[in-house]
Scaffold this motif. Structure first.
Motif, PDB file in Angstrom:
ATOM      1  N   PHE A  63       0.864  -1.180   0.000  1.00 27.18           N
ATOM      2  CA  PHE A  63       0.000   0.000   0.000  1.00 27.18           C
ATOM      3  C   PHE A  63       0.898   1.228   0.000  1.00 27.18           C
ATOM      4  O   PHE A  63       1.823   1.311   0.818  1.00 27.18           O
ATOM      5  N   LYS A  64       0.634   2.199  -0.857  1.00 32.99           N
ATOM      6  CA  LYS A  64       1.387   3.452  -0.826  1.00 32.99           C
ATOM      7  C   LYS A  64       0.905   4.262   0.364  1.00 32.99           C
ATOM      8  O   LYS A  64      -0.303   4.355   0.620  1.00 32.99           O
ATOM      9  N   GLY A  65       1.861   4.845   1.084  1.00 39.34           N
ATOM     10  CA  GLY A  65       1.538   5.633   2.271  1.00 39.34           C
ATOM     11  C   GLY A  65       0.536   6.741   1.982  1.00 39.34           C
ATOM     12  O   GLY A  65      -0.379   6.988   2.774  1.00 39.34           O
ATOM     13  N   ALA A  66       0.695   7.420   0.854  1.00 42.03           N
ATOM     14  CA  ALA A  66      -0.211   8.520   0.508  1.00 42.03           C
ATOM     15  C   ALA A  66      -1.657   8.036   0.353  1.00 42.03           C
ATOM     16  O   ALA A  66      -2.596   8.769   0.651  1.00 42.03           O
ATOM     17  N   ASP A  67      -1.837   6.792  -0.077  1.00 43.04           N
ATOM     18  CA  ASP A  67      -3.184   6.251  -0.268  1.00 43.04           C
ATOM     19  C   ASP A  67      -3.864   5.874   1.043  1.00 43.04           C
ATOM     20  O   ASP A  67      -5.085   5.887   1.146  1.00 43.04           O
ATOM     21  N   ILE A  68      -3.063   5.497   2.048  1.00 37.89           N
ATOM     22  CA  ILE A  68      -3.650   5.042   3.319  1.00 37.89           C
ATOM     23  C   ILE A  68      -3.444   6.048   4.455  1.00 37.89           C
ATOM     24  O   ILE A  68      -3.789   5.760   5.596  1.00 37.89           O
ATOM     25  N   GLY A  69      -2.891   7.217   4.126  1.00 37.46           N
ATOM     26  CA  GLY A  69      -2.759   8.271   5.126  1.00 37.46           C
ATOM     27  C   GLY A  69      -1.599   8.087   6.090  1.00 37.46           C
ATOM     28  O   GLY A  69      -1.692   8.506   7.235  1.00 37.46           O
ATOM     29  N   THR A  70      -0.525   7.454   5.636  1.00 34.33           N
ATOM     30  CA  THR A  70       0.664   7.298   6.482  1.00 34.33           C
ATOM     31  C   THR A  70       1.871   7.902   5.775  1.00 34.33           C
ATOM     32  O   THR A  70       1.863   8.099   4.553  1.00 34.33           O
ATOM     33  N   ALA A  71       2.911   8.147   6.544  1.00 37.38           N
ATOM     34  CA  ALA A  71       4.127   8.733   5.979  1.00 37.38           C
ATOM     35  C   ALA A  71       4.920   7.728   5.154  1.00 37.38           C
ATOM     36  O   ALA A  71       5.662   8.099   4.253  1.00 37.38           O
ATOM     37  N   GLN A  72       4.774   6.457   5.471  1.00 37.13           N
ATOM     38  CA  GLN A  72       5.528   5.422   4.770  1.00 37.13           C
ATOM     39  C   GLN A  72       4.593   4.417   4.115  1.00 37.13           C
ATOM     40  O   GLN A  72       3.460   4.229   4.555  1.00 37.13           O
ATOM     41  N   ASP A  73       5.125   3.770   3.086  1.00 36.41           N
ATOM     42  CA  ASP A  73       4.381   2.688   2.453  1.00 36.41           C
ATOM     43  C   ASP A  73       4.232   1.546   3.447  1.00 36.41           C
ATOM     44  O   ASP A  73       5.035   1.403   4.361  1.00 36.41           O
ATOM     45  N   LEU A  74       3.208   0.744   3.268  1.00 38.83           N
ATOM     46  CA  LEU A  74       2.951  -0.395   4.145  1.00 38.83           C
ATOM     47  C   LEU A  74       2.978  -1.667   3.311  1.00 38.83           C
ATOM     48  O   LEU A  74       2.262  -1.779   2.312  1.00 38.83           O
TER      49      LEU A  74
END
Length: 171
Positions: A109-120
């Motif tokens: 998951f890209k961080g920008a898509d899930i609201g986090t600073a880093q990818d997950l």
């Protein structure tokens, strides 16, 4: 005599150019192959084939957060998760034979898509993934691939895709 030297030099330059062009053309293919990882064994390939091109209702026993996953055979997909409310986010998935040869599935998951600073990146063995699948349907019956948000949030208590049908007024 100078003609023969020029001709030999020209052949050497042509050979060098050919080698350089070959390296430039083949190197990206080698890089792409190594980026894809190992070749999947037959059992793992069959297991991943059974999960792609379908919408899966997934809920594992540890976090109990339901999510609908639509994984395309091309390594991309989308996820609608109760943890993200009404958001539908794109994912990139990869599969490997895993340490035990039984297979593993990873979702990025890209961080920008899930609201986090880093990818997950979330990875689980196929046994865990398959045990967490509560229901499945062929294709993308809810149109997840074509939206960024659903009309409602995905609630925590979803038992099967019939519950999703009722939630979306598709009984």
């Amino acid at each position: 005599m100078s003609f023969m030297v020029e001709n030999g030099t020209e052949k050497t330059l042509t050979l060098r150019r050919f080698c350089a062009v070959t390296v430039v053309a083949v190197f990206p293919l080698l890089s792409a192959t190594s980026a894809l990882g190992e070749e999947l064994n037959k059992q793992v390939a069959q297991r991943i084939e059974q999960m792609t091109g379908k919408t899966l209702l997934f809920r594992n026993d540890s976090d109990r957060i339901p999510q609908l996953e639509y994984l395309r055979p091309d390594g991309t997909g989308v996820v609608w998760s109760a943890a993200l409310g009404d958001k539908v986010v794109p994912v990139v998935w990869t599969a490997s034979n895993g340490d035990d040869g039984e297979g593993a599935l990873c979702l990025l998951f890209k961080g920008a898509d899930i609201g986090t600073a880093q990818d997950l990146r979330m990875c689980d063995g196929f046994d865990v993934v398959e045990a967490g699948i509560r229901d499945a349907r062929d294709g993308d019956p809810y149109g997840l691939a074509g939206v960024k948000r659903m009309t409602v949030e995905l609630p925590q208590e979803i038992g099967g895709l019939a519950d999703i049908d009722r939630l979306l007024g598709r009984e």
